[in-house]
Design a protein around this motif. Sequence first.
Motif, PDB file in Angstrom:
ATOM      1  N   GLU A 125     -11.816  -7.866   7.452  1.00 54.63           N
ATOM      2  CA  GLU A 125     -12.910  -7.513   6.996  1.00 54.63           C
ATOM      3  C   GLU A 125     -13.531  -7.992   5.659  1.00 54.63           C
ATOM      4  OE1 GLU A 125     -11.663  -3.283   7.233  1.00 54.63           O
ATOM      5  OE2 GLU A 125     -11.692  -2.928   8.911  1.00 54.63           O
ATOM      6  N   THR A 126     -12.832  -8.338   5.022  1.00 52.05           N
ATOM      7  CA  THR A 126     -13.652  -8.982   3.230  1.00 52.05           C
ATOM      8  C   THR A 126     -13.498  -9.751   3.736  1.00 52.05           C
ATOM      9  OG1 THR A 126     -10.858  -9.863   2.903  1.00 52.05           O
ATOM     10  CG2 THR A 126     -11.698  -7.111   2.710  1.00 52.05           C
ATOM     11  N   ASP A 127     -13.569 -11.001   4.948  1.00 50.09           N
ATOM     12  CA  ASP A 127     -13.774 -12.188   4.481  1.00 50.09           C
ATOM     13  C   ASP A 127     -12.905 -12.561   3.393  1.00 50.09           C
ATOM     14  OD1 ASP A 127     -14.878 -14.826   5.766  1.00 50.09           O
ATOM     15  OD2 ASP A 127     -16.903 -14.481   4.590  1.00 50.09           O
ATOM     16  N   ALA A 128     -12.184 -12.739   3.216  1.00 44.99           N
ATOM     17  CA  ALA A 128     -11.302 -13.649   2.179  1.00 44.99           C
ATOM     18  C   ALA A 128      -9.901 -14.025   2.041  1.00 44.99           C
ATOM     19  CB  ALA A 128     -10.369 -11.919   1.217  1.00 44.99           C
ATOM     20  N   VAL A 129      -9.947 -14.703   3.317  1.00 45.96           N
ATOM     21  CA  VAL A 129      -8.650 -15.741   3.786  1.00 45.96           C
ATOM     22  C   VAL A 129      -9.391 -17.279   3.866  1.00 45.96           C
ATOM     23  CG1 VAL A 129      -6.950 -15.847   5.206  1.00 45.96           C
ATOM     24  CG2 VAL A 129      -7.413 -13.773   4.527  1.00 45.96           C
ATOM     25  N   GLY A 130      -8.949 -17.998   2.898  1.00 44.21           N
ATOM     26  CA  GLY A 130      -9.795 -19.863   3.879  1.00 44.21           C
ATOM     27  C   GLY A 130      -9.081 -20.222   4.470  1.00 44.21           C
ATOM     28  N   PRO A 131      -9.006 -21.355   5.190  1.00 45.31           N
ATOM     29  CA  PRO A 131      -8.992 -22.001   6.470  1.00 45.31           C
ATOM     30  C   PRO A 131      -6.968 -22.609   6.232  1.00 45.31           C
ATOM     31  CG  PRO A 131     -10.137 -23.215   4.590  1.00 45.31           C
ATOM     32  CD  PRO A 131     -10.425 -22.452   4.035  1.00 45.31           C
ATOM     33  N   GLY A 132      -6.329 -22.206   4.866  1.00 44.19           N
ATOM     34  CA  GLY A 132      -5.242 -22.664   5.089  1.00 44.19           C
ATOM     35  C   GLY A 132      -4.410 -21.278   5.210  1.00 44.19           C
ATOM     36  N   GLY A 133      -4.520 -19.660   4.721  1.00 41.41           N
ATOM     37  CA  GLY A 133      -4.667 -18.238   5.083  1.00 41.41           C
ATOM     38  C   GLY A 133      -4.264 -17.709   3.829  1.00 41.41           C
ATOM     39  N   GLN A 134      -4.892 -18.300   3.173  1.00 41.37           N
ATOM     40  CA  GLN A 134      -4.190 -17.891   1.597  1.00 41.37           C
ATOM     41  C   GLN A 134      -5.580 -17.451   1.598  1.00 41.37           C
ATOM     42  OE1 GLN A 134      -2.691 -21.072  -1.562  1.00 41.37           O
ATOM     43  NE2 GLN A 134      -1.160 -20.198  -1.047  1.00 41.37           N
ATOM     44  N   ILE A 135      -5.281 -16.772   0.243  1.00 40.99           N
ATOM     45  CA  ILE A 135      -6.483 -15.966   0.269  1.00 40.99           C
ATOM     46  C   ILE A 135      -7.568 -16.506  -1.070  1.00 40.99           C
ATOM     47  CG2 ILE A 135      -6.701 -13.643  -2.075  1.00 40.99           C
ATOM     48  CD1 ILE A 135      -5.724 -12.469   0.891  1.00 40.99           C
ATOM     49  N   SER A 136      -9.114 -16.381  -0.652  1.00 33.48           N
ATOM     50  CA  SER A 136      -9.421 -16.655  -1.758  1.00 33.48           C
ATOM     51  C   SER A 136      -9.918 -15.993  -2.761  1.00 33.48           C
ATOM     52  CB  SER A 136     -11.022 -16.671  -1.296  1.00 33.48           C
ATOM     53  OG  SER A 136     -10.709 -17.530   0.082  1.00 33.48           O
ATOM     54  N   GLY A 137      -8.939 -15.925  -3.762  1.00 33.53           N
ATOM     55  CA  GLY A 137      -9.200 -15.603  -5.156  1.00 33.53           C
ATOM     56  C   GLY A 137      -7.786 -15.098  -5.736  1.00 33.53           C
ATOM     57  N   THR A 138      -6.950 -14.922  -6.732  1.00 31.62           N
ATOM     58  CA  THR A 138      -5.904 -14.769  -7.666  1.00 31.62           C
ATOM     59  C   THR A 138      -5.343 -13.840  -6.965  1.00 31.62           C
ATOM     60  OG1 THR A 138      -7.182 -16.262  -9.416  1.00 31.62           O
ATOM     61  CG2 THR A 138      -5.016 -15.127 -10.117  1.00 31.62           C
ATOM     62  N   VAL A 139      -4.581 -13.337  -6.560  1.00 30.93           N
ATOM     63  CA  VAL A 139      -3.627 -12.300  -6.302  1.00 30.93           C
ATOM     64  C   VAL A 139      -2.759 -11.687  -7.346  1.00 30.93           C
ATOM     65  CG1 VAL A 139      -1.515 -11.971  -4.721  1.00 30.93           C
ATOM     66  CG2 VAL A 139      -2.968 -13.911  -3.800  1.00 30.93           C
ATOM     67  N   LEU A 140      -2.888 -10.925  -7.342  1.00 26.70           N
ATOM     68  CA  LEU A 140      -2.290  -9.369  -8.612  1.00 26.70           C
ATOM     69  C   LEU A 140      -1.225  -9.139  -8.046  1.00 26.70           C
ATOM     70  CD1 LEU A 140      -5.358  -8.167  -9.802  1.00 26.70           C
ATOM     71  CD2 LEU A 140      -4.453 -10.616 -10.930  1.00 26.70           C
ATOM     72  N   SER A 141      -0.842  -8.869  -6.843  1.00 30.22           N
ATOM     73  CA  SER A 141       0.282  -8.175  -6.337  1.00 30.22           C
ATOM     74  C   SER A 141       0.211  -8.268  -4.970  1.00 30.22           C
ATOM     75  CB  SER A 141       0.575  -6.393  -6.820  1.00 30.22           C
ATOM     76  OG  SER A 141      -0.435  -6.009  -5.910  1.00 30.22           O
ATOM     77  N   TYR A 142       1.526  -8.493  -4.345  1.00 34.35           N
ATOM     78  CA  TYR A 142       1.670  -8.284  -2.652  1.00 34.35           C
ATOM     79  C   TYR A 142       2.769  -7.506  -2.435  1.00 34.35           C
ATOM     80  CZ  TYR A 142       2.201 -10.778   0.909  1.00 34.35           C
ATOM     81  OH  TYR A 142       1.807 -10.675   3.078  1.00 34.35           O
ATOM     82  N   ASN A 143       2.962  -6.478  -1.435  1.00 31.98           N
ATOM     83  CA  ASN A 143       3.979  -6.261  -1.021  1.00 31.98           C
ATOM     84  C   ASN A 143       3.517  -6.382   0.236  1.00 31.98           C
ATOM     85  OD1 ASN A 143       5.727  -3.752   0.363  1.00 31.98           O
ATOM     86  ND2 ASN A 143       4.540  -2.397  -1.549  1.00 31.98           N
ATOM     87  N   PRO A 144       4.457  -7.033   1.806  1.00 34.82           N
ATOM     88  CA  PRO A 144       4.228  -8.087   2.742  1.00 34.82           C
ATOM     89  C   PRO A 144       4.277  -6.556   3.619  1.00 34.82           C
ATOM     90  CG  PRO A 144       5.276  -9.386   1.850  1.00 34.82           C
ATOM     91  CD  PRO A 144       5.252  -7.862   0.703  1.00 34.82           C
ATOM     92  N   TRP A 145       3.558  -6.630   4.521  1.00 29.71           N
ATOM     93  CA  TRP A 145       2.969  -5.571   5.853  1.00 29.71           C
ATOM     94  C   TRP A 145       2.294  -4.121   5.459  1.00 29.71           C
ATOM     95  CZ3 TRP A 145       4.530  -9.806   6.875  1.00 29.71           C
ATOM     96  CH2 TRP A 145       5.314 -10.391   8.912  1.00 29.71           C
ATOM     97  N   ARG A 146       1.963  -3.912   3.746  1.00 34.41           N
ATOM     98  CA  ARG A 146       1.475  -3.064   3.252  1.00 34.41           C
ATOM     99  C   ARG A 146       0.244  -2.905   2.414  1.00 34.41           C
ATOM    100  NH1 ARG A 146       6.625   0.274   1.472  1.00 34.41           N
ATOM    101  NH2 ARG A 146       7.830   0.282   3.488  1.00 34.41           N
ATOM    102  N   ARG A 147       0.210  -3.841   1.596  1.00 31.93           N
ATOM    103  CA  ARG A 147      -0.743  -3.928   0.757  1.00 31.93           C
ATOM    104  C   ARG A 147      -0.893  -5.544   0.092  1.00 31.93           C
ATOM    105  NH1 ARG A 147      -1.972  -0.557  -4.784  1.00 31.93           N
ATOM    106  NH2 ARG A 147      -0.457  -2.345  -5.705  1.00 31.93           N
ATOM    107  N   VAL A 148      -2.100  -6.154  -0.465  1.00 36.79           N
ATOM    108  CA  VAL A 148      -2.499  -6.570  -1.712  1.00 36.79           C
ATOM    109  C   VAL A 148      -3.169  -6.604  -2.187  1.00 36.79           C
ATOM    110  CG1 VAL A 148      -3.895  -8.211  -0.103  1.00 36.79           C
ATOM    111  CG2 VAL A 148      -2.930  -9.527  -1.610  1.00 36.79           C
ATOM    112  N   VAL A 149      -3.708  -7.084  -3.838  1.00 34.68           N
ATOM    113  CA  VAL A 149      -4.507  -6.554  -4.300  1.00 34.68           C
ATOM    114  C   VAL A 149      -4.859  -8.372  -4.625  1.00 34.68           C
ATOM    115  CG1 VAL A 149      -4.821  -5.655  -6.716  1.00 34.68           C
ATOM    116  CG2 VAL A 149      -3.677  -4.297  -5.199  1.00 34.68           C
TER     117      VAL A 149
END
Length: 436
Positions: A125-149
Amino acid sequence: MKQSSRSPVLDALYDQPGTEINARAISELVARTGMKRPVIRHVRFKPEVSVVARIVDAAGDDSADQPWWFVSYSPSETNKAGKLLKRAAETGYPVFSALLPEDPRTSVFCGPIGLDRMLFKPLKETDAVGPGGQISGTVLSYNPWRRVVFRKVCTDGSVSVVRVWAEPPTIAPLLAGLPGAGVPVLPVIGWTGHSIEQPWLDGGDLAGRVAEQPRERDALLPGVARALASVHGVDPTALVSVARRELSPRGHAGEPHLPGVAAEQALGAASNGLACFPGSLRESFDAVAEAVLRVLADQRGPDVVSHGDFSADQVVLGGDDSPYLIDFDRLKLAPVGYDLGSFVAVEMLSGRDSATAAALVESYREVPGTGDASATSVRAWTAFHLLLRVAELFRNLDPHCVEHARDRIELARMVLAGRSVTRSGDTGDTASEKAG
């Protein structure tokens, strides 16, 4: 760890005797992420079901790759593993898997955030994932299966921070009512059913500023205290009414609400999270938890709108050093001591000088019209938050987690009694006692 709660993956992660081959297989798997020093952190374990964790680069330099997720499923959960592999094939995102040689029925997997099982659809929905599956930006925090900032640079050159949840949050519409109530929060510039976007401030957070420039603490804390007091002064009924008006035209289902704090249930869940520890440790935990609940029952004041996870890194500073409160994921109704105790507990566990926590509590008391923040109440809520964080040691694969868990339980007990243990090992005044 208790034998009944162990699994082949946990045994290998904790380097239990006889698991060297499995541990090597896991190390070879996470090395395929391409990180310089990949390590597994923040383990969540469901007996007989799964192990989910985050892989981060311990190299700690600016070139570090984004976190990845790590997961293992029991043989009964092969359908979930199959869905991961199918989604990877459909998207072209990388996913790596391996079998544990000593337990050939156990498979382990790792992949990028874009392939997160629960965040996959919200991230689309955010259109924030690049072709390699990584976020198009700087990941600040990540809790798998729950949240990413993550922090992103917009097409117009502006910078924003985006929070994406697996479960639809209620805080976005509730945030709409906070500015009108005088609470310093960042404006919401975009949100969906699973995400919220807000502008980025370059002033950093309070924790970083005080660490870098300790002399600025006394100038900053009164403003932070007023910001927290403004949250506590919000009319909860009016806040929910504003949220309801925001939801309706956007077509969102559900009714916004402010949950109350359930101290007994929270400590019970924290106790259950110690299933992998020796029974004697859990008994010690439960004894201190019961003492905390007795004090909280005696000190129970009126509930107010509360941040719910208040700490120095939840305060960001504008260009003029004006404080803004962020990350209201756990917004709730609770006594004023709940937020103050959270701040004190995080400061104590960080190893930072307790003077910051004491000064914040004192600054809060000096704000006109604030509710009851007695020393006893702050100590009880501090002990409460210390207990909630005992299981973190297990989740972060601390090799001395049992010993350190005992230390945290003892720290909570001594805080409740008005005494603590300093970093030198001597007894001394707690931050909450100094503030009292």
